[in-house]
Design an enzyme around this catalytic site. Structure first.
Site: not given
Ligand code: FAD
Length: 503
Positions: A14, A42, A112, A228, A272, A329, A364, A369
């Site tokens: 971001a 990352a 996913e 998660h 999730r 998460h 989410r 994201s």
């Protein structure tokens, strides 16, 4: 005094997207903390969602996002987000992000949980976040209008009208003021590290939430923390995510001895919140849960980073089920903001996971994201051009400054409280007790943003007397129509706009 047109705090996807987009018109100073390699960005494995395949459409992507969000998404913003997604992939490719392609040269698309189409673009198999972050970081480091500083932001400077006009930073030895002529962007990531058991890096302690709260910004939906389902915990206590893309490729959850966790294999790809809760319930009944990827073709080649990390721990993803457990998460809530990051405080923007734009609602959808980070960064770049110029002068130091060393001291005490009572399953008495403990810690750890963020999360969770999305209350197990709205809170009303609680 040092000054820049735009000051951005945080160097994840971001912050870096926002820096590159705003540097088209302004000089930019990035307060990078420990830098991008210690960010959640990352670590991102699965990828970035975009409706790119034949038979897919942004409207279908939006419908999946709204379904996952359990009635709390902002539908208009979800539409905008999903429509911009294909352009985001093209924008990132310009910076050299090596997205994976199939044998005919087309983008390889994965699937996913919660997605009804294959629409996840990825890089390096399971190293998408690493490749995007590196490409943006290199571009920012080369950019003549971007200055990067390895300092921490410890306060937001405001003028007499309340407008954000810069930041106070700390480099471990000295405090400095950096003025922002047009805007300050907070992109400090999420809060996972507050819970101890997490996929997030240690820097994810809610600094942006705490800084924005003290600047008077409205916060929203802090009770919605995504857990998660499939974290693998190493012996050294380090956690690694086993990407949902593994289940997208055919891996299934099983209990010890081999029986499947779900009677219907399709349930492995439910959202999730559903999968994490099923694992937590199995654990409560004394079962250990494993992810069995042994039937996934070429699994080690398709998920090279995960396979390599497990191999170092003596585990073989291709031939044995791997023990998994849920962990904190992602924060769906945060500093209330529009898709350009504008908050309720003039001149102050919140970006990426720090922000709550309403696109994630109560839960989410996977791989939305990274998409939100880039969409917000690019829109921020345009929005700052319209911000009025602030006078540059050194304002008075704010009365509250963040003390990162207090976070470090508080975490061993704070994390077990949060995990136990504000974790996957909550109830009123646990939340009240946690709040008392957390608010008591505020005096012992002055300046700890972690303690503040944790107590604001507990306070919001106490207010929402229902179960919705990732927020599960044992004492209120169903959604309640009266709560079908975002929660909000700000410092001016102490305990709140809609979150008013007496303990
Ligand atoms: C293991 C893992 C896998 C994931 N996989 C995916 C995925 O496949 N797809 C997807 O869409 N999302 C995924 N996510 C979520 C996604 O990675 C994050 O939501 C997103 O990267 C957040 O980006 P950000 O830039 O907002 O924050 P971050 O990437 O967390 O960056 C925040 C930066 O701010 C810095 N910072 C913090 N406090 C300060 C301060 N006071 N001063 C200065 N700097 C500060 C930090 O050091 C960090 O560098 C994953 C997350 C994790 C943890």
């Amino acid at each position: 005094m040092e000054a820049a047109g735009v000051v951005i705090v945080g160097a994840g996807i971001a912050g870096l997207s926002a820096a590159l987009a705003s540097a088209e018109a302004e000089d930019v100073c990035v307060i990078a903390g420990e830098g991008p390699r210690t960010s959640s960005s990352a670590r991102a494995q699965g990828g970035l969602a975009a409706a790119l395949s034949e038979g897919d459409d942004p409207a279908l992507h939006a419908a999946d996002t709204l379904r996952a969000g359990a009635g709390l998404c902002d539908a208009q913003r979800v539409r905008e987000l999903t429509e911009e997604a294909p352009g985001v992939v093209a924008w990132l490719a310009q910076f050299g992000v090596p997205f994976d392609r199939d044998s005919s040269g087309r983008l390889a698309l994965g699937r996913e949980g919660g997605h009804t189409r294959e629409r996840i673009v990825h890089a390096g198999g399971d190293a998408t976040g690493h490749f995007i972050t590196e490409a943006l970081w290199q571009a920012a480091a080369r950019h003549p209008r971007i200055e990067i500083r390895r300092e921490h932001c410890v306060g937001i400077a405001q003028d007499a009208t309340g407008r954000a006009v810069g930041v106070w930073t700390w480099d471990g030895a000295r405090q400095r003021f950096v003025a922002a002529r047009r805007a300050v962007g907070l992109a400090t990531g999420g809060v996972g590290a507050l819970f101890g058991r997490t996929s997030n890096p240690p820097s994810a302690v809610g600094a942006g939430v705490a800084l924005a709260y003290h600047a008077g910004a409205t916060l929203a939906n802090l009770e919605f923390v995504q857990f998660h389902p499939t974290l693998w915990l190493g012996r050294d206590g380090e956690a690694m995510l086993l990407s949902e893309a593994l289940r997208g490729a055919g891996a299934v959850l099983v209990t010890e001895g081999g029986p499947p966790l779900f009677a219907d294999p399709a349930d492995n790809l439910r959202t999730r919140d559903v999968v994490a809760l099923a694992i937590a319930r199995a654990e409560a009944e004394g079962h250990r849960v494993y992810l069995d990827a042994t039937q996934v073709r070429d699994v080690a080649a398709r998920f090279p980073s995960i396979a390599a990390r497990l191999r170092r721990a003596g585990l073989d993803l291709a031939s044995q089920p791997i023990p998994v457990t849920p962990g904190a998460h992602f924060l769906m809530g945060g500093v209330e903001a529009d898709l350009a990051g504008r908050t309720s405080v003039p001149g102050l923007f919140a970006l990426g996971e720090t922000a709550c734009t309403g696109v994630h609602g109560a839960n989410r959808l996977a791989s939305n994201s990274l998409l939100e980070c880039v969409v917000m960064g690019r829109r921020f770049g345009k929005a700052v051009r319209e911000e009025p110029l602030a006078c540059t002068y050194t304002p008075e130091e704010p009365t509250w400054l963040l003390h990162p060393e207090q976070d470090e001291a508080a975490l061993p005490e704070l994390a077990p409280v949060l995990w136990r009572s504000v974790g996957l399953v909550r109830d009123e008495s646990g939340l009240r007790a946690a709040l008392v403990e957390l608010e008591g810690m505020a005096d012992r750890y002055p300046g700890s943003g972690a303690v503040l963020a944790a107590s604001l999360i507990a306070r919001s969770a106490l207010w929402r007397r229902e179960s919705r999305g990732s927020h599960v209350r044992m004492d209120a197990p169903a959604p309640v129509q009266a709560y079908a709205r975002p929660s909000g809170m700000c410092k001016a009303h102490r305990a709140a706009t809609s979150v008013a609680i007496t303990t």
